[in-house]
Scaffold this motif. Structure first.
Motif, PDB file in Angstrom:
ATOM      1  N   SER A   1       0.830  -1.197   0.000  1.00  0.00           N
ATOM      2  CA  SER A   1       0.000   0.000   0.000  1.00  0.00           C
ATOM      3  C   SER A   1       0.867   1.251   0.000  1.00  0.00           C
ATOM      4  N   ILE A   2       0.667   2.079  -1.002  1.00  0.00           N
ATOM      5  CA  ILE A   2       1.436   3.316  -1.109  1.00  0.00           C
ATOM      6  C   ILE A   2       1.095   4.253   0.040  1.00  0.00           C
ATOM      7  N   ALA A   3      -0.208   4.335   0.380  1.00  0.00           N
ATOM      8  CA  ALA A   3      -0.626   5.210   1.477  1.00  0.00           C
ATOM      9  C   ALA A   3       0.058   4.803   2.769  1.00  0.00           C
TER      10      ALA A   3
ATOM     11  N   MET B   1      -3.342  12.586   5.308  1.00  0.00           N
ATOM     12  CA  MET B   1      -4.073  12.244   4.095  1.00  0.00           C
ATOM     13  C   MET B   1      -4.448  13.492   3.291  1.00  0.00           C
TER      14      MET B   1
END
Lengths: 320, 264
Positions: free
Chosen positions: B202-204, B241
């Motif tokens: 997961s990049i996040a 985010m």
């Protein structure tokens, strides 16, 4: 691509979700824990110590009764049919005695039958215990050493293929008419399922757990005791249940070939005298030995691996 | 929580590490000439396409896989055989199903022969820190995936390891639980100061958690680029985010990973 869409979808939801859970987490550990996992948490009462309720004694008994009434019904039907056929003498009584005749024989000759039962029971139990010990040791050797795996496994398999009943006369020639050949035969027959289930159990250890144990700096003995052996127990107990019923067969076959006591000996005697009631009584006692020992192993299993039993639905008398 | 280990030298050093797996039919190069130095207290995240040897890289640091060539060091000592100064978390929680949560955490202590009373105290601290309070006796199958992974994390932290290795630890969790676990792991890292290497898809996750993001190519695994993450040390999930720096880095990583996969 899936990651992409997941990220964008999650981001808007993330803001309120995170702040909400944060607040809850600061309120109290327990409530926080329940909220934190959101939808995926197993439904558990917050005050229940976080533990799903284990079956109580009453519920267990109910489950047992539920699993037993059907076979009990079949058994009763069988007895009624037997009684009906024998009492009406559709088949002559010297071939099929009535349940009453069998009962009378059993009570009249109880002291003799009990003595013979004890002999067979002794041979069976000793044979089973030895088979379990030897089988487990062999399983450990096979599971731990590639060399021993290659050296022992074919021999174990070969030994299983030889009809053990055919060896019985040889054993009598070698070891005489005493208990030894019967015990050896029981061991030979019960050994195989213990080895197979033991190897399967020991090999079923999660490789990541073994990696983990290596980084914990634990030696092979600790890894065996804390991880591999308990992990193998469900398999092993299934094998032991098969083994214990086979041990009875081994002991009785040993008695057939040459003995002066034991249920196998009584069976031959009764057969020779066309004493059907004694023959039936003898058969019932043999089955009783098998059933009692099987149930004892089941109880041992329930005590040793309650974590495994609790995963199964209800109480079952079959091997898992 | 115990303090970070003395911050001298490198926590993990890899130079010219190559791993080839030889099967009867073919030879696969899992890692090709990988060099990476990790400072104490860093949180390094490794992203890359499936099968790029990310997991192998962690196993090499742990001493569970021997590189075909190259040098590996952990805390300034060469890695030969399984290392004890680490905590390891896998994608599967890999818990002992016959033990309750607390007993599973204490396995670490039993295997290492740690002092019982001290280990028990530490376990209770970790249980509180990860929100497992009230679930101490629950068996693994009675716990949700997120809870199981918390137990695995506590087990990996029990002996206060200077280095924590995590192999897609949250890969099997649902998106919301995963975000929660990310936020918690970030907090734990700040509180303990442990050096963390985390492999992820997961990049996040990679950007939110990492102080440095390492991008690897498809097989044979090579390090394509390393990014320093320009986000504050103390991060809040929602804030990160919506941070433009997060977006920029995530977009760049996505582009890079797209080409890394496409080139193969």
């Amino acid at each position: 691509m899936t990651e992409n869409s997941l990220d964008t979808a999650g981001r808007s939801a993330a803001a309120d979700q995170v702040s909400g859970a944060r607040a809850a987490a600061s309120a109290s550990g327990e409530v926080g824990a329940a909220v934190v996992d959101g939808p995926s948490t197993v439904a558990q009462p917050p005050s229940g110590g976080g533990r799903a309720p284990r079956p109580t004694l009453g519920r267990r008994a109910a489950a047992l009764a539920d699993s037993l009434w059907r076979p009990a019904l079949v058994l009763v039907a069988f007895f009624v049919a037997w009684w009906f056929v024998a009492a009406r003498e559709y088949v002559p009584n010297y071939l099929v005695p009535t349940p009453g005749q069998v009962w009378t024989t059993m009570t009249d000759q109880w002291s003799e039958l009990a003595r013979h039962t004890m002999v067979t029971l002794y041979e069976t139990v000793l044979g089973f215990v030895l088979a379990a010990a030897l089988g487990l040791a062999t399983a450990v050797a096979i599971a731990y050493s590639r060399t021993l795996d290659k050296a022992l496994y074919p021999i174990v398999l070969f030994a299983q293929v030889i009809p053990k009943i055919a060896i019985a006369p040889l054993l009598v020639v070698w070891f005489g008419l005493g208990l030894t050949p019967k015990i050896i035969l029981a061991v030979l027959i019960a050994f195989f399922p213990v080895v197979i289930s033991g190897v399967a159990g020991l090999r079923s250890t999660d490789p990541e757990l073994l990696d983990l144990s290596a980084t914990m700096g634990a030696g092979p003995w600790r890894t065996f005791r804390k991880i591999r052996f308990p992990n193998a127990l469900p398999h092993l107990m299934a094998g032991l249940k098969v083994a214990v019923t086979l041990a009875v067969v081994g002991a009785v076959v040993g008695e057939f070939v040459g003995a002066s006591e034991g249920l196998g000996y009584v069976l031959l005697l009764a057969n020779g005298n066309l004493d059907a009631p004694l023959l039936f009584a003898d058969l019932i006692l043999m089955s009783a030995i098998g059933i009692v020992l099987f149930v004892l192993v089941e109880i041992a299993e329930a005590l040793l691996i309650p974590w495994h039993a609790s995963r199964r639905a209800g109480v079952s008398l079959t091997t898992s | 929580m115990s303090a970070a280990p003395a911050a001298t030298g490198t926590a993990i050093g890899m130079s010219g590490v190559t791993v080839r797996f030889t099967t009867r039919r073919s030879q696969t190069t899992a890692l090709d000439d990988v060099s990476l130095d990790i400072e104490p207290g860093e949180f390094v995240t490794i992203v890359g396409p499936s099968g790029c040897g990310k997991s192998t890289l962690l196993k090499i640091v742990a001493g569970l896989v021997k590189p075909t060539s190259g040098e590996v060091s952990l805390l300034e000592r060469p890695v030969r055989g399984p290392q004890k100064e680490i905590g390891f978390v896998f994608q599967k929680a890999a818990l002992l199903e016959w033990r309750g949560a607390r007993a599973n955490i204490l396995l670490q202590a039993e295997m290492r022969g740690m002092d019982r009373a001290q280990a028990a105290r530490r376990a209770d601290e970790l249980i509180e820190m990860t929100g497992l309070t009230g679930f101490e006796k629950a068996l693994p199958h009675e716990l949700s995936g997120g809870m199981q992974q918390r137990v695995a994390l506590c087990r990996a932290l029990l002996h206060a390891p200077p280095v924590l290795l995590m192999d897609e630890p949250f890969g099997a969790l649902d998106a919301l639980t995963r975000e929660q676990m990310n936020a918690e792991l970030h907090r734990i890292w700040r509180e303990t100061g442990t050096t963390v290497v985390l492999v992820t898809h997961s990049i996040a996750e990679a950007v939110f958690l990492g102080t440095r993001v390492v991008v690897m190519s498809a097989r044979p695994g090579r390090i394509i680029r390393t990014f320093a993450v320009e986000l504050p040390a103390h991060r809040d999930y929602a804030q990160v985010m919506s941070d433009p720096r997060f977006d920029r880095l995530a977009t760049e990583l996505r582009g890079l990973l797209g080409s890394a996969a496409a080139n193969h």
